[in-house]
Write an enzyme that holds these catalytic residues in place. Structure first.
Site, PDB file in Angstrom:
ATOM      1  N   LYS A  34       0.818  -1.137  -0.167  1.00  0.00           N
ATOM      2  CA  LYS A  34      -0.083  -0.032  -0.082  1.00  0.00           C
ATOM      3  C   LYS A  34       0.765   1.325  -0.115  1.00  0.00           C
ATOM      4  O   LYS A  34       0.565   2.204  -0.509  1.00  0.00           O
ATOM      5  CB  LYS A  34      -0.978   0.073   1.347  1.00  0.00           C
ATOM      6  CG  LYS A  34      -2.359  -1.054   0.996  1.00  0.00           C
ATOM      7  CD  LYS A  34      -3.141  -0.794   2.211  1.00  0.00           C
ATOM      8  CE  LYS A  34      -4.217  -1.819   1.956  1.00  0.00           C
ATOM      9  NZ  LYS A  34      -5.438  -1.284   3.018  1.00  0.00           N
ATOM     10  N   ASP A  44     -10.403   2.779   2.299  1.00  0.00           N
ATOM     11  CA  ASP A  44     -10.730   2.010   3.472  1.00  0.00           C
ATOM     12  C   ASP A  44     -11.341   2.894   4.441  1.00  0.00           C
ATOM     13  O   ASP A  44     -12.393   2.430   5.353  1.00  0.00           O
ATOM     14  CB  ASP A  44      -9.545   1.950   4.073  1.00  0.00           C
ATOM     15  CG  ASP A  44      -8.511   0.510   3.491  1.00  0.00           C
ATOM     16  OD1 ASP A  44      -9.443  -0.369   2.977  1.00  0.00           O
ATOM     17  OD2 ASP A  44      -7.293   0.376   3.374  1.00  0.00           O
TER      18      ASP A  44
END
Ligand code: ATR
Length: 289
Positions: A69, A105
């Site tokens: 990420k 997220d």
């Protein structure tokens, strides 16, 4: 036909246990879209080359998970605001030939609570347990939804301070010893630590000290009912599990790659719950990050 097939992926290392292919596969079938979504295992040393080859290999984009990420954040040509705030990218897509990186997220976290405990964002001060990557996404969502008093508690105080500095006004850092005092007037308790996960059975905080109107959530979705959520329910508080965060974080990516805004339906949730409970399925704790 291969040329008209819309292709997306989730990339990680390891990736075998990702449930993202099941979620996107369900939606592709549900909406009758000629598309594919595959899990791809790429080692960190090969990640930059993997991104360089995306367009050539016909991908419209995909999801990025552990441990890529931060690398995706560094390598994306453009980034959306949520990715900038969180410092990590979990969704990639092309716009006019440019590779964009976003982060969904925080959206997944907030949309899950919208489903399970509507009105949650107006519930008052929030206590966030943990100061890792998951905590960043949660804090981004809390700020975006207007929560003005966000209290980060972490075993390593310096990491909580780093996050408080990063997110600025309204976000404060605290040592674990202060938890009881911080909970006394809190309306939201969010666990992002590894405590309560498999092999880590302790309670990250005691919900007994919360006011009666408080809401408790854990971003873990295996198990669905963590010891913290069980303790909160036993205390009569509203509690929300973390599965919806996984389901909702998938929505914006699907829409970008495949052109339809998919629904997080009870049927999808039932399917993933059945998969979590299926015999032989890995029972180690899992969460979205
Ligand atoms: P992620 O990116 O998934 O959030 P992480 O960066 O490893 O994961 O962060 C894990 C969080 O769980 C951290 O806040 C960590 O506390 P430290 O910063 O002090 O390491 C917390 N954590 C993990 N194990 C813990 C334990 N046994 N007790 C308390 N906190 C724990």
């Amino acid at each position: 036909m291969a040329e008209t097939m819309k292709k997306a992926f989730v990339v990680g290392h390891p990736i075998a246990h990702s449930r993202s292919p099941k979620i996107h596969g369900h939606w592709l079938a549900r909406y009758g879209i000629a598309g594919s979504y595959e899990a791809i295992d790429v080692a960190p040393s090969d990640f930059a080359a993997f991104l360089e080859g995306l367009a050539e290999n016909g991908y419209r984009g995909g999801n990025v998970t552990i441990p890529h990420k931060e690398a995706a954040f560094a390598l994306a040509a453009r980034r959306d605001r949520a990715a900038e705030e969180i410092g990590a990218v979990n969704t990639l897509w092309f716009e006019d030939g440019t590779l964009w990186g976003g982060n969904t997220d925080g959206h997944g976290f907030a949309a899950n609570l919208d489903d399970q405990v509507p009105g949650w964002a107006a519930n008052g001060p929030a206590v966030v347990l943990g100061a890792g990557g998951a905590s960043r996404a949660v804090i981004q969502a809390l700020k975006q939804r207007g929560v003005r008093d966000i209290r980060i508690v972490n075993r390593t105080l310096a990491r909580a301070r780093e996050l408080a500095d990063r997110f600025g006004a309204g976000v404060t850092a605290h040592a674990v010893e202060a938890t009881g005092e911080l909970l006394a007037d809190a309306g939201l308790l969010i666990n992002t630590t590894a405590l309560g996960m498999h092999g880590n059975e302790g309670l990250p905080a005691d919900p007994a000290g919360l006011p009666d109107h408080a809401i408790v959530t854990d971003i873990v979705y295996v198990p669905l009912e963590t010891p913290l959520l069980a303790a909160a329910r036993a205390r009569g508080l509203k509690a929300a599990d973390g599965l919806g965060m996984l389901l909702h974080q998938a929505v914006p990516g699907f829409e970008r790659w495949f052109g339809a805004r998919p629904e997080v339906s009870p049927e999808l949730r039932r399917m993933i719950v059945a998969d979590i409970k299926a015999p032989g399925v890995q029972s180690d704790a899992q969460r979205t990050l």
